[in-house]
Motif scaffolding. Structure first.
Motif, PDB file in Angstrom:
ATOM      1  N   GLY A   1       0.735  -1.563  -0.006  1.00 33.66           N
ATOM      2  CA  GLY A   1       0.019  -0.038  -0.061  1.00 33.66           C
ATOM      3  C   GLY A   1       0.635   1.340   0.037  1.00 33.66           C
ATOM      4  O   GLY A   1       0.299   2.249  -0.232  1.00 33.66           O
ATOM      5  N   TRP A   2       2.032   1.054   0.170  1.00 38.02           N
ATOM      6  CA  TRP A   2       3.067   2.279   0.095  1.00 38.02           C
ATOM      7  C   TRP A   2       3.698   2.485  -1.352  1.00 38.02           C
ATOM      8  O   TRP A   2       3.573   1.633  -2.071  1.00 38.02           O
ATOM      9  N   PRO A   3       4.127   3.595  -1.946  1.00 33.82           N
ATOM     10  CA  PRO A   3       4.673   3.576  -3.028  1.00 33.82           C
ATOM     11  C   PRO A   3       5.730   2.658  -3.514  1.00 33.82           C
ATOM     12  O   PRO A   3       5.900   2.355  -4.428  1.00 33.82           O
ATOM     13  N   ASP A   4       6.697   2.198  -2.443  1.00 33.00           N
ATOM     14  CA  ASP A   4       7.606   1.485  -2.825  1.00 33.00           C
ATOM     15  C   ASP A   4       7.356   0.047  -2.370  1.00 33.00           C
ATOM     16  O   ASP A   4       8.075  -0.747  -2.338  1.00 33.00           O
ATOM     17  N   GLU A   5       6.093  -0.403  -2.458  1.00 31.11           N
ATOM     18  CA  GLU A   5       5.407  -1.807  -2.141  1.00 31.11           C
ATOM     19  C   GLU A   5       6.093  -2.660  -3.212  1.00 31.11           C
ATOM     20  O   GLU A   5       6.455  -2.555  -4.330  1.00 31.11           O
ATOM     21  N   GLN A   6       6.634  -3.708  -2.709  1.00 33.89           N
ATOM     22  CA  GLN A   6       7.118  -4.902  -3.295  1.00 33.89           C
ATOM     23  C   GLN A   6       6.605  -6.338  -2.879  1.00 33.89           C
ATOM     24  O   GLN A   6       6.513  -6.296  -1.539  1.00 33.89           O
ATOM     25  N   ILE A   7       5.803  -6.950  -3.843  1.00 39.10           N
ATOM     26  CA  ILE A   7       5.278  -8.452  -3.302  1.00 39.10           C
ATOM     27  C   ILE A   7       5.971  -9.295  -4.238  1.00 39.10           C
ATOM     28  O   ILE A   7       5.838  -9.376  -5.433  1.00 39.10           O
ATOM     29  N   LYS A   8       6.545 -10.324  -3.713  1.00 44.46           N
ATOM     30  CA  LYS A   8       7.208 -11.368  -4.516  1.00 44.46           C
ATOM     31  C   LYS A   8       6.686 -12.684  -3.929  1.00 44.46           C
ATOM     32  O   LYS A   8       6.662 -12.932  -2.720  1.00 44.46           O
ATOM     33  N   VAL A   9       6.483 -13.708  -4.807  1.00 45.54           N
ATOM     34  CA  VAL A   9       6.008 -15.142  -4.481  1.00 45.54           C
ATOM     35  C   VAL A   9       7.082 -15.957  -4.730  1.00 45.54           C
ATOM     36  O   VAL A   9       7.500 -16.311  -6.063  1.00 45.54           O
ATOM     37  N   VAL A  10       7.357 -16.866  -3.648  1.00 48.77           N
ATOM     38  CA  VAL A  10       8.663 -17.744  -3.954  1.00 48.77           C
ATOM     39  C   VAL A  10       8.465 -19.108  -3.256  1.00 48.77           C
ATOM     40  O   VAL A  10       7.322 -19.107  -2.225  1.00 48.77           O
TER      41      VAL A  10
END
Ligand code: SAM
Length: 253
Positions: free
Chosen positions: A204-213
């Motif tokens: 929800g922040w501008p620098d959001e990162q979501i990785k699926v591993v």
């Protein structure tokens, strides 16, 4: 929206308000209306986006709590309410999760100061929405566990991560990125190594990162990209399609 039908009357008390995970559009209507009317806003500097602070009355008082302990914060809130002011105490996500509101409510009750709790969207809900997944897919998984690993705050033995992992439920792991090696080892005692893990950094922040591993890559993927600040993990069989079809990485923007 007919805003009259959503009116909220504010009074001199403490409003413990969930601010959601970061995206200002995920505030509840009630939270927004209270923020707009409050005499005093008490908030943790790094957890509240500027757009939310911009909603305050220009004459409202802002109290940033970065360097304050609860020993200072609670008496300040009590004094403000006793002087007839309304206080909004903002917490990230939902206040019922890892927000130390229990201690604050006990002290407010002892001081006979009224308070009200307004829920917010927790990090796991915002992350699931961004990932576009249901965490309770029939025939795969029907339970969600919200937990953390022991750190400065000890988790009771009966809830240790390895024993919760035995359920192989959708497990949302808060406050654990700095202990990711231990978390991965405990989870691997029961989840298969290929179980998908969403590493959800600053959702929800501008620098959001979501990785699926895969689970056996959880530590390496966290450390490689230094995803340790404000990270929540979702370990879930329901993320299988995400793991298979995404290249494993989603970046905003
Ligand atoms: C002190 S707890 C507060 C949790 C909050 N009450 C909630 O419901 O999301 C802080 C932890 O919540 C998680 N968290 C809170 N906001 C997050 C966000 N925007 N993105 C990812 N994780 C978040 C992280 O695990 C972080 O270490």
């Amino acid at each position: 929206m007919d805003s009259d039908k959503f009116s909220v009357a504010i009074s001199p008390k403490v409003y413990i308000v969930g601010a959601g995970p970061g995206d200002p559009n995920l505030l509840t209507v009630k939270a927004l209306k209270l923020i707009q009317q409050a005499d005093v806003l008490v908030y943790a500097n790094s957890l509240v986006p500027p757009q939310i602070l911009a909603e305050m009355r220009p004459d409202a008082e802002k109290v940033a709590t970065a360097n304050m302990t609860l020993e200072k914060i609670v008496p300040l809130m009590i004094a403000k309410v006793r002087s007839g002011k309304s206080v909004v105490r903002l917490h990230s996500g939902d206040p019922s999760l890892y927000s130390a509101i229990h201690e604050q409510m006990v002290r407010l009750s002892e001081a006979q100061v009224s308070f009200e709790v307004i829920p917010g969207i927790s990090a796991f809900q915002a992350a699931a929405a961004t990932l576009q997944v249901e965490l309770t897919v029939p025939a795969q998984v029907q339970s969600i566990i919200l937990t953390r690993i022991s750190g400065r705050t000890q988790v009771p033995e009966a809830e240790d991560l390895a024993s919760l992992a035995a359920h192989r439920a959708s497990l949302c792991l808060y406050l654990s990125a700095r202990h990711v090696e231990a978390a991965q080892a405990q989870l691997l005692q029961h989840y298969p190594p290929q179980t998908p893990v969403a590493i959800c950094f600053r959702v929800g922040w501008p620098d959001e990162q979501i990785k699926v591993v895969p689970l056996d890559q959880m530590k390496v993927a966290t450390v490689t990209d230094n995803l340790v600040r404000t990270t929540m993990y979702i370990i879930s069989p329901a993320l299988r399609a995400e793991l298979a079809c995404s290249v494993g990485i989603r970046l905003r923007g």
